[in-house]
Scaffold this active site. Sequence first.
Site, PDB file in Angstrom:
ATOM      1  N   SER A  26      30.010 -67.455  -2.266  1.00 47.32           N
ATOM      2  CA  SER A  26      29.005 -66.101  -1.553  1.00 47.32           C
ATOM      3  C   SER A  26      28.924 -65.218  -2.019  1.00 47.32           C
ATOM      4  O   SER A  26      29.250 -64.416  -2.764  1.00 47.32           O
ATOM      5  CB  SER A  26      29.023 -66.224   0.561  1.00 47.32           C
ATOM      6  N   GLU A  29      21.872 -75.165   1.582  1.00 49.75           N
ATOM      7  CA  GLU A  29      23.020 -74.194   2.045  1.00 49.75           C
ATOM      8  C   GLU A  29      22.061 -73.079   2.934  1.00 49.75           C
ATOM      9  O   GLU A  29      23.049 -72.798   3.940  1.00 49.75           O
ATOM     10  CB  GLU A  29      22.782 -72.661   1.370  1.00 49.75           C
ATOM     11  N   HIS A  62      25.405 -73.696   3.632  1.00 53.02           N
ATOM     12  CA  HIS A  62      25.914 -72.407   3.412  1.00 53.02           C
ATOM     13  C   HIS A  62      27.311 -72.796   4.380  1.00 53.02           C
ATOM     14  O   HIS A  62      28.028 -72.407   4.823  1.00 53.02           O
ATOM     15  CB  HIS A  62      25.575 -71.288   3.554  1.00 53.02           C
TER      16      HIS A  62
END
Length: 532
Positions: free
Chosen positions: A212, A348, A438
């Site tokens: 990320s 995600e 995610h």
Amino acid sequence: MKYFLLGLSLFINCSIHAQEAAPTVKTSLGILKGVTEGDVSIFKGIPYAAAPTGANRWRPPQPFPAWQGIRDATKFGADPAQMGFPRDGNKISSTSAEDCLFLNIWRPANVSPNSKLPVMVWIYGGAFVFGSGAQPGYSGVRFAKQGVMLITINYRLGRLGFFAFPALSKEKPEEFKGNYAYMDQIAALKWIQEHISAFGGDPKNVTIFGESAGGVSVQSLLTIPSARGLFHKAIVESGGGRDGVLTGKSINKENADRYYPVSAEIIGVNFAKKHGIEGTDAAALAKLRGLSVEEIIDGGQETDGPGGAPIYSGPILDGKLVVETAQSAYNAGRVPKVPLMIGSNSAEIEAGFINANSKEELLNLFGDMAAEAKAVYDPDGTTDFAKMRTMVITDKVWAEPARFTAKAFASKKVPAYVYLFSYVSPSSQQRMRFGAAHASEISYVFDNIASRDGAAITPKDQEVAKTMNTYWANFAKTGNPNGAGLPQWPVYITQKAEILEIQADGSAVGKPDPVKARMDLVEKAVATGNLY
């Protein structure tokens, strides 16, 4: 005599165990004492730079002074200052502080300075406003057991990590400005180059990896001139590759960038006004430095009120440290000769990044390519809207930018390996209804699976974790994730478009990209300006 010998034996054994539990390393700054747990030695809370407080707030990291005697390295340092959870006004997390520039090291026990272990440096995610190198999930024990040294670092977050202000730009003009988080990451990498051989690590075999915001950081470090030579391999987990996620706004002028229409300095001025600080001169800057850390964090607010002026300052295109975005660098063929692993997860996030509340609105984001988008995402009209939105967000923000990056590397004959993580543990399938969410791959990468809500960890979970941890460790060792006992992970070749998928059933399979049609559509939409 028998009791004397028994007592002597116990004393010797206790002394040996005490020595094993307290490994020491002599660096040019001083001696550090860590702890050994089983066959792994750990050194925590090592300062790689001076405290970025007082006059050092919003300055590049300064050197940490040498110390006398032995410095304890058995406890983590403070997390970077960040908002606490649950939100309680402007209070920051109780484990965080502005004095936060520490790193942590896991290595196999009983290594020598001549061991030359491969080094992995983890850069955590958290939207550049949350995170810490001390999070339990980032333990490097499993990497150390694979013969790899794992290092986690802290870097400044939020307005302490990214901030611009007119008087700040004029102060000490020879210094870099704005991107203090990136400066911290670079300072940590320089510390590693200088000191890691004393711990048994190889400064010529350093791999950076992050997820990320950490993946965005890796993308930025790949294209920041000041970071060249500080690492030799890179792994990007859900870190994008295009400007919509990466650095974009200018430091000191308005621009027409679609993602950042306001300059970083103006954002800084907005923030100062919110706290009653008028003007843009040195006196105003002194008042900003006089604010408490809680006031700087300011509850994590992005505007000065509902519908108000922006006050959040993320990564900045400052023109000196960060001279271009990753996308502009790759489009121009400026690709570092650094082997790459890159990928994303199958689902995600379910919302965010796009403005659409119906299938029609979602398809209209593709402009005159709406019919093509329907053929790819909703061919028979039965795709659930929430699932369809998740697919579009995933493809636009993470999956296609990862492929874009891999294609850029492949075009310069730099090895790139692309993955798609689709596995969802049985205990998480109700929560992750459309696929792997995610950050869900992280615990598998670290082979550090924590049960969720008391659910049992399955043998398949353990198998997936072992497989992924081994791929990552192999890549750190050689620049190639493949090795004995692992399914073959094909190097990325644009014409073949082969990737490794960690499939929904947990198996690892090298194969043609199963979502290539979606990637092709998004790539075309981005190129024609229909989707951004």
